[in-house]
Design an enzyme around this catalytic site. Structure first.
Site, mmCIF file in Angstrom:
data_model
loop_
_atom_site.group_PDB
_atom_site.id
_atom_site.type_symbol
_atom_site.label_atom_id
_atom_site.label_comp_id
_atom_site.label_asym_id
_atom_site.label_seq_id
_atom_site.Cartn_x
_atom_site.Cartn_y
_atom_site.Cartn_z
ATOM 1 N N GLU A 190 0.820 -1.227 0.000
ATOM 2 C CA GLU A 190 0.000 0.000 0.000
ATOM 3 C C GLU A 190 0.846 1.267 0.000
ATOM 4 O OE1 GLU A 190 -2.796 -0.613 3.206
ATOM 5 O OE2 GLU A 190 -3.557 -2.458 2.294
ATOM 6 N N ASN B 16 2.409 -4.874 -3.248
ATOM 7 C CA ASN B 16 1.004 -5.256 -3.095
ATOM 8 C C ASN B 16 0.166 -4.010 -2.818
ATOM 9 O OD1 ASN B 16 -0.935 -7.465 -2.634
ATOM 10 N ND2 ASN B 16 -0.894 -6.872 -0.460
ATOM 11 N N HIS C 68 -9.969 -6.151 -2.927
ATOM 12 C CA HIS C 68 -11.074 -5.987 -1.974
ATOM 13 C C HIS C 68 -12.180 -5.274 -2.749
ATOM 14 C CE1 HIS C 68 -8.879 -7.419 1.473
ATOM 15 N NE2 HIS C 68 -7.886 -6.583 1.220
ATOM 16 N N GLU D 92 -5.751 -10.708 -1.859
ATOM 17 C CA GLU D 92 -6.619 -10.527 -0.678
ATOM 18 C C GLU D 92 -8.087 -10.463 -1.095
ATOM 19 O OE1 GLU D 92 -5.368 -7.215 1.756
ATOM 20 O OE2 GLU D 92 -3.234 -7.636 1.435
ATOM 21 N N ASP E 214 -11.854 -10.348 -1.606
ATOM 22 C CA ASP E 214 -13.186 -10.510 -1.024
ATOM 23 C C ASP E 214 -14.113 -9.565 -1.774
ATOM 24 O OD1 ASP E 214 -12.491 -8.054 0.288
ATOM 25 O OD2 ASP E 214 -12.077 -9.083 2.173
HETATM 26 O O1 9MR Z 1 -7.127 -8.878 7.940
HETATM 27 C C1 9MR Z 1 -6.405 -7.918 8.674
HETATM 28 C C2 9MR Z 1 -7.205 -7.527 9.878
HETATM 29 O O2 9MR Z 1 -7.361 -8.612 10.755
HETATM 30 C C3 9MR Z 1 -6.545 -6.381 10.576
HETATM 31 O O3 9MR Z 1 -7.377 -5.922 11.610
HETATM 32 C C4 9MR Z 1 -6.275 -5.269 9.592
HETATM 33 C C5 9MR Z 1 -5.599 -4.121 10.269
HETATM 34 O O4 9MR Z 1 -4.955 -3.275 9.383
HETATM 35 O O5 9MR Z 1 -5.489 -5.769 8.514
HETATM 36 C C6 9MR Z 1 -6.158 -6.709 7.812
HETATM 37 O O6 9MR Z 1 -5.498 -7.069 6.633
HETATM 38 C C7 9MR Z 1 -5.239 -6.014 5.706
HETATM 39 C C8 9MR Z 1 -3.997 -6.378 4.955
HETATM 40 O O7 9MR Z 1 -2.950 -6.628 5.849
HETATM 41 C C9 9MR Z 1 -3.616 -5.329 3.941
HETATM 42 N N1 9MR Z 1 -4.700 -4.989 3.072
HETATM 43 C C10 9MR Z 1 -5.977 -4.696 3.725
HETATM 44 C C11 9MR Z 1 -6.348 -5.832 4.680
HETATM 45 C C12 9MR Z 1 -7.717 -5.568 5.288
HETATM 46 O O8 9MR Z 1 -7.695 -4.462 6.122
#
Ligand code: 9MR
Length: 409
Positions: free
Chosen positions: A224, A265, A301, A329, A331
């Site tokens: 990011e 990513n 996402h 990732e 969904d």
């Molecule tokens: O799935 C992750 C969630 O459990 C955490 O609370 C969150 C905190 O930032 O991060 C989530 O995973 C993220 C991933 O690491 C990067 N892209 C976005 C994902 C969803 O927030």
């Protein structure tokens, strides 16, 4: 496609002694499974279908249970093919990873997290390597989890997931080495000068990637790093080190684990747009400079009904650089509550996303961001949305599952 012939229904859980005393179970509700103690009699017109050891479900038109059927009988119901394709639950699949491999992908995988691994039914499906050939630790390899205090590294939670994947014969995507979020304040607010922050970042990448050396298929080295308009995000790394931090992190990762594929990513690089153009331009520049970079991670996402129409074109552009692309990732969220129509739309969306990857030889893998709505991050962030994954909160396959399988078939 495997369809009606593979529809083997186990009726054993529906035929318990004393069944007449039980109330009937409404369509789509649970009617059996290990540790289930409720009624096993489905409402008239539906049958009790075993989906996995832990869950049987009443499905309209699936079968009519009569006392004449022995508990070991397996029946193939007469349902139309349209019912089958929209009702994932009634489809027996060789498994999404098995299908993905046959289609030329390296894996179909899922994210997971440590707390979820105490949930035995959940873990059983996660560990089924016909469904998932790859795991991503959702949180436990992030900076806050691995170096919460400067110079003190903790790998216990990440190790648990890597060991599980190894035991299951699954690949691991490492996630993530350098990210502005879930970054301890000792880094983000440390006030370090350029040289010090470079050495802190290099040390972090080196320690973590060395610890997992040889066990990671691909690392999200950078996560990011862009704003929506394609400019660099003003993270502490960018504001202190400048754009050079990207190449420094990639080089450190390559030196620590030469066999891991190295990815950048991001989200909202699904369809074409300013952010995707920035990703393309940066990776082209890194390649031209001889910086190690093997892949572009597309988080995906997505929002059901609003999936960009330019997915394939965009990913082909990325792939034209000669790097791999992976959906990292995935969904596809729905505005709650769900309805059959919304689940059907979501199934179409999943099918299109997976088909776009399948159409591109350099699109090598698909990871969903956990596989069940039970553990999705979506409702905690988007209060009115959820149901974003192919398995529901009861670990039952949704129409999206069959749609993914169809796209991989
Ligand atoms: O799935 C992750 C969630 O459990 C955490 O609370 C969150 C905190 O930032 O991060 C989530 O995973 C993220 C991933 O690491 C990067 N892209 C976005 C994902 C969803 O927030």
């Amino acid at each position: 496609m495997y369809t009606s012939l593979a529809l083997a229904l186990s009726l054993s859980s529906c035929l318990l002694a004393g069944a007449q005393a039980q109330t009937t179970v409404a369509a789509w509700n649970q009617c059996g499974g290990l540790q289930y103690t409720g009624s096993t009699i489905c409402v008239s017109g539906s049958g009790c279908v075993k989906l996995n050891d832990y869950y049987s479900q009443c499905q309209p038109g699936a079968a009519t249970v009569t006392s004449a059927v022995s508990s070991s009988t397996t029946v193939v119901p007469s349902v139309s093919s349209s019912t089958i394709t929209t009702s994932a639950a009634s489809t027996t699949s060789p498994g999404l990873h098995t299908l993905a491999k046959a289609k030329g992908l390296v894996y179909f995988g899922s994210a997971t997290d440590n707390g979820e691994l105490t949930d035995a039914p959940y873990k059983a499906i996660l560990s089924d390597n016909s469904e998932f050939g790859q795991l991503t630790p959702g949180n436990s390899q992030k900076w806050d989890a691995t170096e919460g205090t400067r110079g003190t590294f903790t790998f216990t939670r990440g190790d648990e997931i890597v060991a599980l994947a190894k035991a299951n014969g699954q690949l691991v995507r490492g996630h993530t080495l350098v990210w502005h979020s879930q970054l301890p304040s000792w880094v983000s607010s440390g006030g370090f000068d350029n040289a010090t922050l470079i050495s802190i970042m290099e040390n972090h990448v080196t320690q973590v990637a060395t610890h997992y050396k040889g066990q990671i298929y691909a690392w999200d080295v950078l996560n990011e790093i862009f704003n929506e308009d394609g400019t660099f995000r003003e993270s502490v790394f960018y504001t202190t080190i400048g754009e050079a931090y990207v190449a420094i992190a990639l080089r450190a990762a390559r030196a620590a684990d030469p066999d891991a594929k190295l990815y950048i990513n991001d989200y909202n690089v699904d369809g074409t747009g300013a952010k995707s153009t920035a990703m393309y331009n940066l990776v082209a520049k890194l390649i031209a400079q001889g910086v190690p970079i093997d892949g572009i991670g597309i988080q995906a996402h997505l929002i059901s009904g609003s999936v960009p129409s330019t997915l394939q074109a965009n990913w082909e552009q990325f792939a034209s650089l000669g790097v791999d692309v992976a959906l990292t990732e995935v969904d596809i969220r729905i505005t709650l509550p769900t309805t059959d129509a919304k689940l059907a739309q979501q199934a179409t969306d999943y099918k299109n996303v997976v088909a776009a990857c399948v159409a591109i030889p350099k699109c090598i893998g698909i990871t969903i961001w956990d596989y069940t709505d039970k553990y999705s991050w979506i409702p905690s962030v988007f209060s009115t949305q959820g149901a974003a994954l192919p398995w529901d909160e009861n670990l039952v396959k949704k129409p999206a599952y069959a749609a993914i399988a169809e796209a991989l078939a």
